[in-house]
Scaffold this motif. Structure first.
Motif, PDB file in Angstrom:
ATOM      1  N   TRP A1463      -5.595 -25.246  47.052  1.00  0.00           N
ATOM      2  CA  TRP A1463      -6.445 -26.211  46.354  1.00  0.00           C
ATOM      3  C   TRP A1463      -7.625 -26.654  47.203  1.00  0.00           C
ATOM      4  O   TRP A1463      -8.698 -26.939  46.680  1.00  0.00           O
ATOM      5  CB  TRP A1463      -5.636 -27.430  45.901  1.00  0.00           C
ATOM      6  CG  TRP A1463      -4.866 -28.117  47.028  1.00  0.00           C
ATOM      7  CD1 TRP A1463      -3.604 -27.913  47.376  1.00  0.00           C
ATOM      8  CD2 TRP A1463      -5.383 -29.099  47.909  1.00  0.00           C
ATOM      9  NE1 TRP A1463      -3.229 -28.683  48.419  1.00  0.00           N
ATOM     10  CE2 TRP A1463      -4.351 -29.465  48.791  1.00  0.00           C
ATOM     11  CE3 TRP A1463      -6.616 -29.746  48.040  1.00  0.00           C
ATOM     12  CZ2 TRP A1463      -4.504 -30.414  49.777  1.00  0.00           C
ATOM     13  CZ3 TRP A1463      -6.745 -30.702  49.022  1.00  0.00           C
ATOM     14  CH2 TRP A1463      -5.698 -31.023  49.893  1.00  0.00           C
ATOM     15  N   PHE A1464      -7.400 -26.651  48.567  1.00  0.00           N
ATOM     16  CA  PHE A1464      -8.497 -27.035  49.422  1.00  0.00           C
ATOM     17  C   PHE A1464      -9.610 -26.001  49.361  1.00  0.00           C
ATOM     18  O   PHE A1464     -10.804 -26.340  49.327  1.00  0.00           O
ATOM     19  CB  PHE A1464      -8.003 -27.219  50.872  1.00  0.00           C
ATOM     20  CG  PHE A1464      -9.067 -27.678  51.830  1.00  0.00           C
ATOM     21  CD1 PHE A1464      -9.520 -29.002  51.823  1.00  0.00           C
ATOM     22  CD2 PHE A1464      -9.676 -26.794  52.709  1.00  0.00           C
ATOM     23  CE1 PHE A1464     -10.509 -29.400  52.682  1.00  0.00           C
ATOM     24  CE2 PHE A1464     -10.661 -27.221  53.569  1.00  0.00           C
ATOM     25  CZ  PHE A1464     -11.073 -28.530  53.575  1.00  0.00           C
ATOM     26  N   VAL A1467     -11.521 -26.503  46.157  1.00  0.00           N
ATOM     27  CA  VAL A1467     -12.414 -27.662  46.249  1.00  0.00           C
ATOM     28  C   VAL A1467     -13.659 -27.291  47.032  1.00  0.00           C
ATOM     29  O   VAL A1467     -14.794 -27.657  46.652  1.00  0.00           O
ATOM     30  CB  VAL A1467     -11.685 -28.850  46.884  1.00  0.00           C
ATOM     31  CG1 VAL A1467     -12.663 -29.982  47.190  1.00  0.00           C
ATOM     32  CG2 VAL A1467     -10.592 -29.352  45.975  1.00  0.00           C
ATOM     33  N   LEU A1470     -15.995 -25.238  44.871  1.00  0.00           N
ATOM     34  CA  LEU A1470     -16.683 -26.071  43.865  1.00  0.00           C
ATOM     35  C   LEU A1470     -17.769 -26.912  44.514  1.00  0.00           C
ATOM     36  O   LEU A1470     -18.882 -27.065  43.962  1.00  0.00           O
ATOM     37  CB  LEU A1470     -15.685 -26.952  43.143  1.00  0.00           C
ATOM     38  CG  LEU A1470     -14.667 -26.213  42.218  1.00  0.00           C
ATOM     39  CD1 LEU A1470     -13.649 -27.176  41.670  1.00  0.00           C
ATOM     40  CD2 LEU A1470     -15.409 -25.512  41.092  1.00  0.00           C
ATOM     41  N   VAL A1471     -17.459 -27.482  45.651  1.00  0.00           N
ATOM     42  CA  VAL A1471     -18.463 -28.296  46.356  1.00  0.00           C
ATOM     43  C   VAL A1471     -19.660 -27.453  46.727  1.00  0.00           C
ATOM     44  O   VAL A1471     -20.822 -27.858  46.590  1.00  0.00           O
ATOM     45  CB  VAL A1471     -17.836 -28.950  47.607  1.00  0.00           C
ATOM     46  CG1 VAL A1471     -18.916 -29.624  48.464  1.00  0.00           C
ATOM     47  CG2 VAL A1471     -16.815 -29.992  47.204  1.00  0.00           C
ATOM     48  N   PRO A1567      -7.002 -33.354  50.097  1.00  0.00           N
ATOM     49  CA  PRO A1567      -8.352 -33.323  49.511  1.00  0.00           C
ATOM     50  C   PRO A1567      -8.967 -34.707  49.401  1.00  0.00           C
ATOM     51  O   PRO A1567     -10.177 -34.860  49.566  1.00  0.00           O
ATOM     52  CB  PRO A1567      -8.077 -32.715  48.127  1.00  0.00           C
ATOM     53  CG  PRO A1567      -6.879 -31.873  48.344  1.00  0.00           C
ATOM     54  CD  PRO A1567      -6.032 -32.626  49.281  1.00  0.00           C
ATOM     55  N   ASN A1568      -8.128 -35.682  49.161  1.00  0.00           N
ATOM     56  CA  ASN A1568      -8.695 -37.036  49.082  1.00  0.00           C
ATOM     57  C   ASN A1568      -9.255 -37.475  50.430  1.00  0.00           C
ATOM     58  O   ASN A1568     -10.330 -38.062  50.523  1.00  0.00           O
ATOM     59  CB  ASN A1568      -7.637 -38.024  48.597  1.00  0.00           C
ATOM     60  CG  ASN A1568      -7.195 -37.723  47.161  1.00  0.00           C
ATOM     61  OD1 ASN A1568      -8.000 -37.227  46.375  1.00  0.00           O
ATOM     62  ND2 ASN A1568      -5.951 -38.046  46.828  1.00  0.00           N
ATOM     63  N   ALA A1571     -12.473 -35.885  51.051  1.00  0.00           N
ATOM     64  CA  ALA A1571     -13.575 -36.533  50.336  1.00  0.00           C
ATOM     65  C   ALA A1571     -14.035 -37.778  51.058  1.00  0.00           C
ATOM     66  O   ALA A1571     -15.225 -38.098  51.081  1.00  0.00           O
ATOM     67  CB  ALA A1571     -13.126 -36.870  48.914  1.00  0.00           C
TER      68      ALA A1571
END
Length: 1574
Positions: A1463-1464, A1467, A1470-1471, A1567-1568, A1571
């Motif tokens: 998932w990282f 992310v 996408l970023v 992931p949080n 961010a």
């Protein structure tokens, strides 16, 4: 006396009213009158005068002597008591007389008289005269005049005599007092006599008279024969005759020699005479006598008066000689092939020259004349023809034969040789019998001629037969030139015996036989078997064996080989025995073995094909011990010192010990040469010793010495005797019979006898008389008398009336001996004295002076009085005043002088010889005196400067009106500052003075002061510095050593004398040397030791001199000497003036010197692990300095010389050695030195060599640690002797008792490069295990072992509580509780882990503090994907405790970091897309804005530098804000803590701190979180 007793009257106090007294009083009278007295001189006399009178009457006493009144006050010797008693003390001859006591008073007068006689010692007889008696022989008439009797009748006279200046002895003690002469008889001719007498009365013995003139009796022929006459045959033509002089009292004069009269015994022939003119000679060899003849010999002494009495005849035979003619009618003929018969007749007895001891029959081969076969035959005096045989000769051999007669001294001449040949005989066996071309029906036989032909060979006989079937024998005879034959007609595969023999005219010789099978070629035999050894002796054993395979033919020889000494697989085998032509032998005796030596035997058997392989070795045996067989070799004897000899020999070789080496030594036997007794011995229990110094010997004595080897069994043979003489020394005692006699006031005659022969210690070269004043601290004086025959000397120049101590010593070339003891005391005669000294006038007045003085410095006798004379200096001597004073007076006051006048005083002393020299002194009668002024500066003229004295002169200063009495001279040695008084009594009449006793070549200053009656002047100004001249050195160098350097040179080392003894500038050294000839000295000392003409120089060669001009030398090689000679060496120094004294002689033997170069080409080769082979070449020939007797091999481990150096000595000049029993694979350094009879030479440079590898020793230790219930850490040490390169170790362990019925043995091989420890983990709890480990090089060495029991020991902690685990990301935390601490506090905790795939517990964490009950570890330490169990163990001082229960199983699977999650990554993608879209969007917006801007402001541009986020900034952002990310992304190298390596479980030593594990797991990145960072 009269002057002492003049006008002495004693008057008591009286009343003046006597007239008024009553007239009725008693009469005064003497009632106790004086008595006649006789007193001894010097004692007290008391004369009484007792009076009875009226008490009212006053009595007056008057003493008279011979009519004169005595004044009691005139002398202190007189005293008068109130009662009238007269006391006279210290009576003397002047007191003799009649004494009268007169008494007067009013009551009457009276008088009485008595006579006083003073007795004293009688005076000495006057005018003694001694003359030879005209009526009696050997008598002297002595007369004298009567002596004064000392007022007492004489009792007797005593007569003393001095014979030949000997001390006085009483000759006659009771001569009648009326006698005036006596006849002294019984004197000895040719002796001098001197007499003196003294008289004796009742007071005592008076003084001796003057000695008579010395009177010598005339000589007479000796009245007794020489004593102890002994004759002994020396050779066959000489006899030695020895004697002692006649008794001294029968010599009747100085002996002048001896007459030896000798003639043939029992024959009417004239006697021959020998005149010996040396009276000190006591032996003679009568030479040129007749061989084996009896002589009669007599000896008589003679002197100046004639020949004395002959001794009794002694008879002696000359020794036997050897026969001068050979036996006659000699015939020799051969009796058989080995025997020769001789016949002969005896030589005439007159030519035998002794006792016929027999005959020698001789035979020798013409080509071997030195190898003579001889037989001794006893003489046969009954038969005229003698018969004898020589047997054992070689057969059919030519010989020369001869016969001789012999006596005890030796052999006579041989008879003319006769040639003959022994008879022919049968020959010996043929040689080298062999077979070739072996077929079924034929073979070829070959041989060689017999070595012992024993005649002319006529042919050969060959025969063959089937084995053990003599009826099949076939014989053929062959010519003598045939040495091979082909045998045919044989039956195939049949064993035959073939025999070959040579033949002469005497028949067939010895057969040589062998068996062989036809058609079957012979083969090599097999080895013998079953070797057994019996009958072991010192030199032989019996060897039994079983023959091996014979190779299808007979055995022709048995061979015995042996290993000797060192037994081993690689040791050499040597042939020790052969047994030929004994095919049926089953045992043999092995001879010629070495005693006490290890042997191991093996055998081979030989047939015609060859030699078999060796048999199996026998057991190792050791022969029995035996005494040594040989004596030590090369025995030499050299002089070491005056009392010691240096003995050297070559020790026995090891194989000649014949016994236990620990008990091998040497016995040294020594005794005086020619002496039959006094044999001494010394044992040295050191088998390698090769020299010994024999101590405590007598000086200058020849000894005979021999050596033998000894061991625990007995002694070996003696070596040949060697002779040596101790070095000459100084005499060990002084001469005998020393006497001294004063002849004048300044001379003494000294006489002495010989030094005892045992104390001479060398050749007496002369004597020295040592004398000095008794009780004086001065050094003694020496008077040297050259020559060994002088026995007296007159000492002159002595002090007068001085008592001297006198001793005499003898000296040899070595130096001075001991002085005679005790010292002889003798006083020189008296004489007139010298002048009194020290005259001073301490008190001077205008009319009187007082002078003082000291006795003469040379009183020269007993001072009896002083005489003082004084007058005005201007008047003549007739006007002088003279006064005589007693000898005790030391001062005098002269009065009545006139003022301001100069007076001269003369003072003399008196002895019984008269008045002596006067001392004069001036004095001025004035009171205005002062100290003198200093003298002028003293000067020393250069021409008056000598080496040890200078002449000092000065001018006097003012005397201060008081004449100078003396001067004081001081000196100082520069550069020192201390002044020293040289003389404080320099005469006032001189202005110069000789200053002596100075040091040569030394700088001095001088000063002078004057002294008068008032005191001392100041010292004068110092003189200029004066340097005395050089003088010859007064001390010799000290020789430190003289050692042989080569065979023709010696090295001299010395120490020069001190600089102050050189007396100048040292210019060099002088070496004096010469040969010593002891053989000539030996005869000299025996025959002419006291010859007056014999000096050392007569028996030695003159000195050779070497001048050494280099003053700094301290050693010198004196070369070009003669070999095998003894030299005397002296050394001296010289300067510009001359040469100093030589040092004491040093002796050295030239011809023997140690090698001066080492062996060269030393090569070391490695042979085995314990042996190095060393070879070398001898030193160069010119450096060997004699025969090399052996070598010394020094070897040691590299860099450990002091700890490991060993020595191997070879007593043979071999050039190689095998060094055995070394340490394997070790580097050794080897050095070799040669030695000869003189000693060891230098070592060669060390050569390196290394032994081969061998099995190592056991590991040095085995230790256990970290013992738990299932594991232990085993460590071990390297072997102490690696003996090679350690390739590894083998560890073996097993339980001591089976575990669950199974006993598992585990073997682990460890490489050599691995650590020396191992973790063992597969153990069972509570089981004892045995561990063994050994090291390996080429092969394994011995092992070391130890036992260990698993499980906690007694006192160890109990188990902690069961641990539980918490997990945080990649970290695990174990928690537990403490258990029982045991007998000691817990010191730490240990965590063990067990992987699921192995099942073995192993320590994971060791050092956990005791206070901690939890521990966090990183999963990086574990293997990923493996599950683990954990348990905790507490540790205290008693060891590891019981483990806790295992923790729950946990997997080592790690949680991946958030940046590795899927998932990282989504992310991030996408970023990135969003960023791109934003960028595109911004660019579009920007472009639109520019359009409007351009329209509004066309000149204002902008590049894209204002981009808010660039790639570089993002990198910086990563670096500055994501350090944990980067760290967690790193791959750790120590991830797996349990892995296999080389079949051994090991774990990594890399540990990760728990803080790191916590830091990496406390903030997991999601992931949080990511961010948030953005």
């Amino acid at each position: 006396m009269a002057s002492d007793l003049e006008e002495l009257i004693f008057i008591p106090a009286a009343s003046h009213s006597a007239a008024n007294r009553s007239s009725a009083c008693s009469r005064t009278r003497i009632t106790k009158p004086p008595q006649d007295q006789s007193v001894i001189k010097g004692t007290k006399a008391v004369m009484t005068c007792g009076v009875t009178h009226d008490l009212s009457v006053t009595v007056r006493y008057v003493w008279e002597k011979s009519g004169s009144v005595i004044d009691v006050n005139s002398s202190p010797r007189l005293r008068l008591d109130p009662d009238g008693t007269l006391h006279i003390s210290q009576t003397w001859s002047g007191d003799i007389g009649t004494y009268t006591c007169r008494v007067t008073s009013v009551g009457g007068n009276d008088s009485r008289s008595a006579h006083l006689r003073v007795r004293q010692l009688p005076h000495a007889p006057e005018n003694p005269v001694a003359v030879l008696s005209s009526t009696e022989k050997r008598a002297i008439n002595l007369t004298w005049a009567q002596a004064f009797d000392g007022n007492s009748p004489l009792i007797r006279y005593i007569l003393e005599v001095s014979e030949n200046n000997a001390p006085w002895t009483v000759l006659l003690a009771n001569i009648e007092p009326e006698s005036t002469g006596v006849v002294v008889g019984g004197l000895i001719p040719a002796r001098s006599y001197q007499f003196r007498l003294c008289a004796v009365n009742d007071v005592g013995r008076g003084q001796f008279s003057k000695e008579t003139d010395r009177l010598t009796l005339p000589e007479e022929p000796p009245s007794a024969p020489p004593q102890t006459v002994i004759a002994s045959g020396r050779t066959n033509q000489s006899i030695m005759i020895q004697w002692q002089p006649p008794p001294e009292n029968h010599q009747n004069g100085p002996l002048q020699g001896y007459i030896i009269r000798y003639c043939l015994s029992g024959l009417p022939v004239d006697c021959q005479m020998k005149n010996i003119t040396n009276p000190d000679q006591s032996s003679l060899i009568l030479e040129e006598l007749i061989i084996w003849t009896n002589y009669e010999i007599e000896v008589a002494a003679y002197n100046g008066a004639g020949t004395g009495i002959y001794s009794h005849k002694v008879t002696e035979w000359t020794l036997q000689g050897v026969p001068t003619v050979p036996p006659g009618n000699v015939k020799a003929e051969a009796v058989n092939s080995t025997t020769v018969r001789f016949t002969w007749s005896a030589p005439s007895p007159q030519f035998i020259n002794g006792i016929n001891q027999g005959y020698k029959l001789l035979a020798w081969e013409p080509s071997r004349s030195k190898e003579v076969t001889g037989v001794m035959v006893r003489p046969n005096f009954q038969d005229s023809v003698h018969v004898g045989y020589i047997s054992g000769l070689k057969k059919f051999t030519e010989y020369y034969t001869s016969v001789l007669c012999f006596t005890t001294p030796g052999d006579g001449p041989r008879s003319p040789p006769q040639r003959l040949r022994t008879h022919e005989d049968t020959p010996g066996a043929v040689g080298h019998l062999s077979f070739t071309d072996i077929l079924d029906t034929s073979l070829k036989v070959s041989w060689k001629e017999p070595q012992e032909k024993n005649g002319i060979l006529t042919g050969y006989r060959i025969s063959w037969e089937e084995f053990n079937r003599t009826n099949t024998r076939v014989t053929h005879y062959l010519p003598n030139l045939t040495q091979e034959y082909k045998v045919t007609g044989l039956t195939a595969l049949t064993t035959y015996t073939i025999q070959v023999a040579a033949m002469t005219s005497k028949g067939q010789g010895q057969l040589s036989a062998s068996t062989i099978s036809s058609g079957v070629p012979p083969e090599l035999p097999g080895p013998p078997t079953n070797l057994a050894i019996s009958n072991i002796g010192p030199r032989s054993v019996n060897l039994q064996f079983k023959p091996g395979y014979d190779g299808k033919t007979s055995i022709s020889c048995w061979l015995v080989e042996a290993q000797i000494g060192i037994i081993g697989e690689n040791e050499e085998w040597l042939m020790v025995q052969e047994l030929a032509n004994e095919p049926d032998a089953r045992s043999l005796e092995v001879l010629d073995l070495n005693p006490y030596t290890f042997y191991r035997f093996r055998m081979r058997q030989v047939n015609i094909v060859g030699t078999s392989p060796p048999s199996q070795p026998s057991r190792k045996i050791q022969t029995l011990q035996a005494p040594p067989d040989i004596s030590p070799a090369n025995v030499t004897l050299r002089t070491a010192s005056e009392t010691s000899l240096w003995l050297r020999w070559v020790p026995l070789p090891e194989w000649e010990y014949n016994g236990n080496p620990d008990f091998v030594g040497y016995r040294i036997q020594y005794f005086k040469a020619g002496s039959k007794g006094g044999v001494l011995s010394h044992i040295i229990m050191d088998r390698l010793e090769r020299e010994f110094t024999i101590e405590d010997l007598e000086e200058w004595t020849e000894y005979e010495v021999r050596v033998q080897g000894v061991n625990g069994i007995g002694s070996g043979p003696w070596s040949q005797a060697v002779h040596g003489r101790t070095r000459e020394s100084v005499p060990s005692s002084g001469p005998t019979n020393v006497s001294a006699f004063a002849t004048t006031s300044s001379s003494i005659l000294v006489r002495w006898g010989e030094v005892q022969e045992a104390d001479r210690n060398g050749l007496i070269l002369g004597y020295k008389v040592v004398y000095k004043e008794k009780d004086s601290d001065t050094a003694p004086h020496f008077w040297t008398v050259e020559g060994n025959n002088s026995r007296s000397v007159q000492l002159t120049g002595l002090g007068k009336y001085v008592l001297y101590e006198i001793q005499v010593l003898a000296f040899t070339r070595i130096g001075d001996g001991r002085s005679s003891s005790p010292p002889i005391l003798e006083r020189t005669l008296d004489d007139v004295p010298g002048p009194p000294v020290g005259i001073l006038f301490p008190e001077v007045r205008t009319t009187s002076v007082r002078l003082i003085w000291q006795p003469p410095a040379q009183p020269n006798g007993i001072i009896l009085a002083y005489q003082i004379t004084y007058r005005k200096n201007s008047s003549n001597s007739n006007a002088a005043t003279v006064d005589v004073l007693s000898p005790s007076v030391r001062q005098y006051t002269a009065t009545g002088l006139k003022q301001e006048m100069v007076y001269i005083f003369r003072l003399t002393a008196q002895t019984r010889k008269g008045w002596g020299q006067a001392a004069e002194a001036l004095v001025v009668t004035t009171e205005k005196r002062a100290r003198p002024q200093p003298t002028s500066r003293p000067v020393v003229p250069q021409e008056e400067v000598q080496a040890r004295r200078v002449l000092l002169s000065w001018e006097p200063g003012s005397d201060g009106l008081s004449p100078v009495r003396y001067y004081t001279v001081q000196y100082r040695e520069l550069p020192e500052s201390n002044w020293t008084v040289h003389s404080a009594s320099v005469s006032h009449e001189t202005n110069s003075y000789i200053v002596d006793r100075l040091k040569p070549f030394t700088s001095y200053q001088f000063r002078v002061k004057a002294t008068n009656d008032i005191g001392d002047s100041e010292y004068s100004e110092e003189s200029e510095a004066i340097t005395t001249l050089q003088d010859t050195p007064d001390k010799a160098p000290t020789i430190l050593s003289v050692t042989p350097h080569t065979t023709t040179s010696v090295l001299i080392r010395w120490q020069p004398p001190s600089e102050d003894r050189i007396n100048g500038v040292l210019l060099g050294f002088r070496v004096r040397y010469r040969e010593l000839h002891y053989d000539r000295l030996h005869s000299f000392s025996v025959r002419t030791v006291n010859s007056p003409s014999a000096t050392w120089a007569d028996f030695t060669s003159p000195y050779s001199i070497r001048n050494l001009t280099e003053s700094s030398l301290t050693q010198y090689e004196l070369d070009n000497l003669n070999k095998h000679k003894r030299y005397e060496i002296r050394l001296s120094v010289y300067n510009a003036v001359g040469e100093g004294p030589s040092c004491a002689p040093q002796e050295v033997f030239v011809g023997e010197a140690v090698p001066t170069a080492p062996p060269h080409n030393v090569v070391v080769q490695s042979s085995t692990a314990t042996q190095l082979d060393v070879t070398w070449d001898p030193p160069p020939l010119d450096a060997q300095n004699g025969d090399i007797q052996g070598y010394k091999i020094y070897f040691w481990e590299f860099q450990l010389q002091n700890e490991t150096e060993r020595l191997r000595t070879l007593f043979l000049p071999e050039l190689g050695v095998k060094l055995k029993n070394l340490t394997g694979y070790t580097t050794y350094m080897i050095s070799v030195a040669a030695f000869n009879a003189a000693g060891d030479g230098p070592r060669s440079l060390p050569t390196r060599g290394r032994t081969q590898q061998a099995a190592p020793s056991a590991p040095s230790y085995i230790h256990f640690s970290e013992l738990t219930t299932t594991s232990v850490n085993v460590s071990w040490g390297e072997p102490k002797q690696a003996n090679g390169i350690i390739e590894g170790y083998r560890l073996v362990y097993e339980p001591c008792t089976p575990v669950d019925g199974v006993s598992k043995i585990v073997t682990v091989d460890v490489k050599g490069s691995s650590p020396l420890w191992m973790k063992i983990k597969d153990l069972a709890d509570g089981v004892t295990y045995n561990f063994r480990i050994r090291a390996k090089t080429l092969t394994y060495g011995p092992e070391v072992e130890a036992n260990i029991t698993t499980g906690p020991g007694e006192g160890a902690p109990g188990p902690p509580g069961e641990p539980f685990i918490s997990r945080y990301g990649s970290a695990l935390t174990l928690h537990w509780t403490s258990g029982d601490q045991g007998r000691a506090p817990i010191t730490r905790y240990v965590i063990e882990a067990r992987p699921s795939d192995e099942g073995l517990w192993d320590i994971l964490i060791k050092e956990i503090p005791k206070e901690v009950t939890s521990y966090t570890l990183n999963l990086e330490m574990l293997r990923e994907g493996v599950t683990y169990d954990f348990r905790v163990i507490a540790v205290n001082d008693y060891g590891y405790g019981s483990p806790s229960a295992p923790s729950p199983t946990i997997s080592a699977q790690k949680v991946s970091p958030f940046y590795e999650e899927w998932w990282f990554l989504v992310v991030i993608a996408l970023v990135g897309l969003i960023f791109i879209l934003l960028l595109v969007f911004i660019l579009i917006i920007r472009g639109q804005s520019k359009k409007y801007t351009k329209k509004a402001d066309p000149g204002n541009h902008s590049n894209c530098t204002s981009l808010p986020l660039t790639h570089g900034e993002m990198v910086r952002l990563d670096e500055g804000h994501f350090p944990a990310l980067e760290l967690n992304n790193r791959r750790l190298s120590g991830k797996n803590s349990f892995c296999r390596k080389n079949g051994i479980y090991t774990r990594s030593d890399q540990h990760y701190p728990s803080t790191f594990a916590q830091a990496s797991t406390n903030t997991p990145i999601s992931p949080n979180n990511f961010a948030v960072f953005l």
